[in-house]
Scaffold this motif. Structure first.
Motif: not given
Length: 333
Positions: A196-202, A245-250, A328-330
């Motif tokens: 995703s836009m916030v999970e690009k490790n692949i 609810a316990t996810s980092r991005v949340y 610019g998204l960190a």
């Protein structure tokens, strides 16, 4: 809708594929049967031909819903993608304990990553029964099983292919060395991985390898379980059993930062007469190496909106604009 060949395989999939994790209810705070059936059927009506499910999604419930929803559909016009290797129903535990959880009725379960030969064959038979079909288009190992040789697992998958019970073999969450070992046993059509836009490790190793070897990539959680829709705000209340609810991005700070980023995309989405979520989905299937985006829906309206993301068109300049905003998204840890 766009349709794309999955690697070098015989299977073509819709670029937007229905992800059936959420309708299984498990880890999503429950599910409504009628809404789930309508979501699948609405997707198909909009040109989505591929449905991705798994036995562990609701401990068989998601597969049963998919099987029911497809009864009035020409089987050869849809592609059923399901998985194996996550066992919650073992009498004697085998493999690697993945998690302790609760099923949809609140009963405690232990989930094991296990893909021994006999287990793979047993799981396939169970999936065929729940899905009410005599073949599976793409059969994927759900997670690596570090207790079973990859060769043993995929020799069992090869037997299933020779018997006509599956058309093609895939993997999920495999790294490059694991992919190479599986690919040496039989052709691997795809690797299903989070993207995703916030999970690009692949993008570092997996995408280059899959592009070079002509292996398809199925991107799951392209909306990061809903956060990239822009509809979840700080303080959002999740239903009991919903693991977001316990996810980092949340985390509240990350929810705020992501919403600020999405706000910068909103004017572009509006010029396309599209939602921000549709823009995000379109961006995903435009990325190098991505064959399809797996997008979940729990009701007909969500399914309709997801499918119609295929109608959004983005120029190279617009893709560059999105990528610049994304730089610019960190997120905080």
């Amino acid at each position: 809708m766009e349709y794309r060949q999955l690697g070098q395989s015989s299977v073509n999939v819709s670029a937007i594929t229905f992800g059936a994790w959420a309708i299984g209810g498990w880890m999503w705070g429950g599910s409504e049967h009628k809404d789930a059936i309508k979501a699948i059927q609405t997707s198909i009506g909009e040109g989505v031909t591929s449905i991705d499910t798994a036995p562990i999604y609701g401990q068989g419930y998601s597969e049963e819903l998919v099987g029911e929803a497809l009864q009035e559909v020409n089987r050869d016009k849809v592609q059923i993608l399901t998985k194996f290797g996550m066992r919650w129903d073992l009498v004697t535990p085998h493999g690697e304990l993945a998690m302790k959880s609760k099923d949809n009725n609140g009963n405690p379960i232990e989930v094991y990553k296990y893909a021994g030969r006999d287990s793979v064959i047993r799981e396939c038979e169970d999936s065929l029964r729940r899905l009410r079909t005599d073949y599976i288009d793409l059969y994927q190992i759900h997670w690596p099983d570090n207790t079973t040789p990859i060769e043993e697992t995929f020799e069992a998958v090869l037997r299933l292919q020779e018997q006509g019970k599956i058309l093609e073999a895939g993997v999920c969450n495999y790294n490059v060395p694991q992919l190479k070992r599986a690919h040496a046993v039989l052709p691997i059509a795809s690797n299903q991985v989070p993207y995703s836009m916030v999970e690009k490790n692949i993008e570092h190793e997996i995408v280059p390898y899959c592009v070079r070897e002509n292996i398809g990539i199925l991107a799951y959680s392209p909306l990061q379980r809903g956060i990239l829709t822009g509809k979840i705000r700080p303080g959002h209340h999740f239903a009991e059993g919903d693991t977001r609810a316990t996810s980092r991005v949340y985390k509240p700070e990350n929810v705020s930062r992501i919403n600020d980023f999405l706000g910068r995309l909103k004017p572009l989405a509006e010029t396309k007469n599209a939602t921000v979520a549709q823009l995000v989905i379109r961006w995903t299937i435009e990325r190098p190496g991505i064959t399809a985006a797996l997008v979940g829906a729990r009701n007909a309206d969500q399914a309709l909106q997801n499918a119609r993301a295929s109608q959004v068109k983005l120029s190279s300049e617009e893709m560059d604009f999105i990528n610049k905003q994304l730089q610019g998204l960190a997120l905080v840890s």
